[in-house]
Enzyme design. Structure first.
Site, PDB file in Angstrom:
ATOM      1  N   ARG A   1     -10.373 -35.439 -22.765  1.00 17.29           N
ATOM      2  CA  ARG A   1     -10.568 -34.200 -23.548  1.00 17.29           C
ATOM      3  C   ARG A   1     -11.969 -34.102 -24.146  1.00 17.29           C
ATOM      4  O   ARG A   1     -12.643 -33.088 -24.025  1.00 17.29           O
ATOM      5  CB  ARG A   1      -9.579 -34.186 -24.716  1.00 17.29           C
ATOM      6  CG  ARG A   1      -8.219 -33.675 -24.410  1.00 17.29           C
ATOM      7  CD  ARG A   1      -7.540 -33.340 -25.747  1.00 17.29           C
ATOM      8  NE  ARG A   1      -6.178 -32.939 -25.529  1.00 17.29           N
ATOM      9  CZ  ARG A   1      -5.147 -33.780 -25.469  1.00 17.29           C
ATOM     10  NH1 ARG A   1      -5.348 -35.074 -25.615  1.00 17.29           N
ATOM     11  NH2 ARG A   1      -3.918 -33.328 -25.266  1.00 17.29           N
ATOM     12  N   ILE A   2     -12.394 -35.207 -24.809  1.00 12.42           N
ATOM     13  CA  ILE A   2     -13.675 -35.131 -25.532  1.00 12.42           C
ATOM     14  C   ILE A   2     -14.845 -35.070 -24.537  1.00 12.42           C
ATOM     15  O   ILE A   2     -15.769 -34.272 -24.699  1.00 12.42           O
ATOM     16  CB  ILE A   2     -13.845 -36.321 -26.515  1.00 12.42           C
ATOM     17  CG1 ILE A   2     -12.658 -36.386 -27.482  1.00 12.42           C
ATOM     18  CG2 ILE A   2     -15.144 -36.177 -27.302  1.00 12.42           C
ATOM     19  CD1 ILE A   2     -12.648 -37.613 -28.398  1.00 12.42           C
TER      20      ILE A   2
ATOM     21  N   ARG B   1     -16.466 -46.551 -28.483  1.00  6.78           N
ATOM     22  CA  ARG B   1     -16.177 -47.787 -29.201  1.00  6.78           C
ATOM     23  C   ARG B   1     -17.357 -48.724 -29.001  1.00  6.78           C
ATOM     24  O   ARG B   1     -17.934 -48.767 -27.884  1.00  6.78           O
ATOM     25  CB  ARG B   1     -14.912 -48.458 -28.656  1.00  6.78           C
ATOM     26  CG  ARG B   1     -13.617 -47.794 -29.070  1.00  6.78           C
ATOM     27  CD  ARG B   1     -13.336 -47.987 -30.562  1.00  6.78           C
ATOM     28  NE  ARG B   1     -12.090 -47.380 -30.991  1.00  6.78           N
ATOM     29  CZ  ARG B   1     -11.995 -46.161 -31.543  1.00  6.78           C
ATOM     30  NH1 ARG B   1     -13.049 -45.414 -31.712  1.00  6.78           N
ATOM     31  NH2 ARG B   1     -10.817 -45.702 -31.936  1.00  6.78           N
TER      32      ARG B   1
ATOM     33  N   GLU C   1     -17.749 -53.284 -36.686  1.00  7.24           N
ATOM     34  CA  GLU C   1     -17.904 -52.382 -37.832  1.00  7.24           C
ATOM     35  C   GLU C   1     -17.241 -52.959 -39.077  1.00  7.24           C
ATOM     36  O   GLU C   1     -16.185 -53.571 -38.954  1.00  7.24           O
ATOM     37  CB  GLU C   1     -17.276 -51.022 -37.494  1.00  7.24           C
ATOM     38  CG  GLU C   1     -18.008 -50.327 -36.362  1.00  7.24           C
ATOM     39  CD  GLU C   1     -17.290 -49.072 -35.880  1.00  7.24           C
ATOM     40  OE1 GLU C   1     -16.302 -48.652 -36.508  1.00  7.24           O
ATOM     41  OE2 GLU C   1     -17.718 -48.548 -34.848  1.00  7.24           O
TER      42      GLU C   1
ATOM     43  N   HIS D   1     -19.745 -44.437 -37.750  1.00  2.00           N
ATOM     44  CA  HIS D   1     -18.461 -44.021 -37.157  1.00  2.00           C
ATOM     45  C   HIS D   1     -17.931 -42.738 -37.817  1.00  2.00           C
ATOM     46  O   HIS D   1     -16.859 -42.739 -38.418  1.00  2.00           O
ATOM     47  CB  HIS D   1     -17.435 -45.163 -37.261  1.00  2.00           C
ATOM     48  CG  HIS D   1     -16.301 -45.017 -36.280  1.00  2.00           C
ATOM     49  ND1 HIS D   1     -15.682 -46.087 -35.706  1.00  2.00           N
ATOM     50  CD2 HIS D   1     -15.667 -43.919 -35.776  1.00  2.00           C
ATOM     51  CE1 HIS D   1     -14.709 -45.668 -34.897  1.00  2.00           C
ATOM     52  NE2 HIS D   1     -14.694 -44.342 -34.930  1.00  2.00           N
TER      53      HIS D   1
HETATM   54  C1  8YV Z   1     -11.008 -42.901 -36.620  1.00  2.00           C
HETATM   55  C2  8YV Z   1     -11.579 -42.867 -34.265  1.00  2.00           C
HETATM   56  O1  8YV Z   1      -9.706 -42.569 -36.466  1.00  2.00           O
HETATM   57  O2  8YV Z   1     -10.103 -41.263 -33.411  1.00  2.00           O
HETATM   58  C3  8YV Z   1     -10.589 -42.377 -33.289  1.00  2.00           C
HETATM   59  O3  8YV Z   1     -10.276 -43.111 -32.353  1.00  2.00           O
HETATM   60  O4  8YV Z   1     -12.202 -43.850 -34.036  1.00  2.00           O
HETATM   61  C4  8YV Z   1     -11.805 -42.171 -35.565  1.00  2.00           C
HETATM   62  O5  8YV Z   1     -11.484 -40.824 -35.529  1.00  2.00           O
HETATM   63  C5  8YV Z   1     -11.416 -42.512 -37.972  1.00  2.00           C
HETATM   64  O6  8YV Z   1     -12.611 -43.123 -38.191  1.00  2.00           O
HETATM   65  C6  8YV Z   1     -10.423 -42.935 -39.039  1.00  2.00           C
HETATM   66  O7  8YV Z   1     -10.356 -44.302 -39.154  1.00  2.00           O
END
Ligand code: 8YV
Length: 313
Positions: A153-154, A231, A260, A278
């Site tokens: 999707r992204i 990631r 992180e 992030h």
């Molecule tokens: C985290 C993300 O959920 O959607 C993901 O996979 O890495 C981020 O959207 C957000 O940083 C909350 O922890």
């Protein structure tokens, strides 16, 4: 018996209030770890309100004998032991429909920050350097070939936005997507070879671990820009630092890191990086939507209704 284990404090705060309205909610932070929660409470917990950045391993599932759902705030599920969840019949829901546009927007921001040296430009004025002469030139994204690694999707939304800028998009995914108007490359090596900017937006899995290595970076080339919004585990950070130092790539714009919130000093010290903590999904509107989706999935499970955004695994 349908208590909730809340594993992080959500922002905006209204998410925390609305979650508590669904069922009795226990805060992990009150106990420190799942093991430290009294057994009678652990037995009542059927849902965990979690986050994409939190681990959920087999021992944690073991400690919650009646767990039925891990409701993830985020789209990533790389921190969850999927085999353990499958074995215990624990369902997983993510916020897969909440953050597509927001992450794609940040990606475009990072692309422009890299191609137009926006952070360096800001420093150029503050340091007084502008008084001494003009900044080095940036480059257009119009007319450039931009490779997207990961085409869910992204990735597809990023492609759509880049098209508006007049970039030529190519992509690499596990298989060629039928009906997609972009060039396919079967490997990340081939993708990097043909790209001026390489955007990483694939899930963190054992298959993608350290996939962006020195060889891939060399193929991207000395005028190439790496953008990672997926990631940190996909990029071999030591190789990236070495490639930046050796001038094998021009720059890297990174929203995610392997450990992180620790960021390697080599990336912090490099004048060729743009770093973000992030924040791909970190807007008020999107985080609110993510929180409400976490809650709606839990409410659906408790009411014995289908999950809104289940993960198929
Ligand atoms: C985290 C993300 O959920 O959607 C993901 O996979 O890495 C981020 O959207 C957000 O940083 C909350 O922890």
């Amino acid at each position: 018996m349908s208590d909730i284990l809340q594993m992080i404090t959500y922002d905006p705060a209204v998410i925390n209030e609305q979650l508590r309205a669904v069922a009795p909610t226990h805060q992990l932070s009150d106990y420190g770890s799942i093991d430290a929660i009294p057994a009678d409470i652990r037995e009542r917990i059927t849902a965990a309100a979690s986050s994409a950045t939190l681990p959920f391993d087999a021992a944690m599932m073991e400690a919650l004998p009646n767990l039925k759902l891990i409701s993830v705030y985020g789209v990533g599920y790389d921190k969850i032991d999927l085999a353990a969840a499958r074995a215990r019949d624990v369902a997983i829901a993510t916020t897969s429909t909440s953050l597509t546009e927001t992450v794609a927007e940040l990606t475009i921001g990072l692309v422009l920050a890299g191609s137009r040296q926006l952070i360096a430009a800001d420093q150029f004025i503050r340091s007084g350097d502008w008084l001494k002469g003009p900044m080095p030139l940036g480059f257009d994204i119009r007319g450039k070939t931009i490779g997207i690694f990961g085409f869910g999707r992204i990735g597809q939304k990023i492609a759509e936005l880049l098209e508006v800028f007049g970039a030529r998009v190519i992509y690499c995914a596990r298989s060629e997507k039928p009906g997609v108007p972009y060039g396919y490359r079967p490997t990340i090596e081939a993708l990097a070879e043909d790209s001026r900017i390489l955007i990483i937006i694939a899930p963190g899995t054992p298959d993608t671990f350290d996939i962006v290595n020195r060889d891939v970076l060399k193929r991207l080339g000395s005028d190439g820009l790496l953008v990672n919004v997926a990631r940190g585990s996909l990029v071999k950070e030591d190789d990236l630092i070495a490639a930046l130092e050796a001038g094998e790539i021009a720059g890297a714009c990174l929203d995610v890191f392997a450990q992180e919130p620790k960021v390697p000093q080599g990336l912090i010290d490099s004048p060729k990086t743009v770093l973000a903590p992030h924040i791909g999904s970190a807007t008020y509107e999107t985080r609110l939507h993510m929180g409400m989706t976490v809650i709606e999935n839990i409410a659906a499970m408790i009411a014995d209704k289908p999950l809104l955004t289940p993960l198929t695994f």
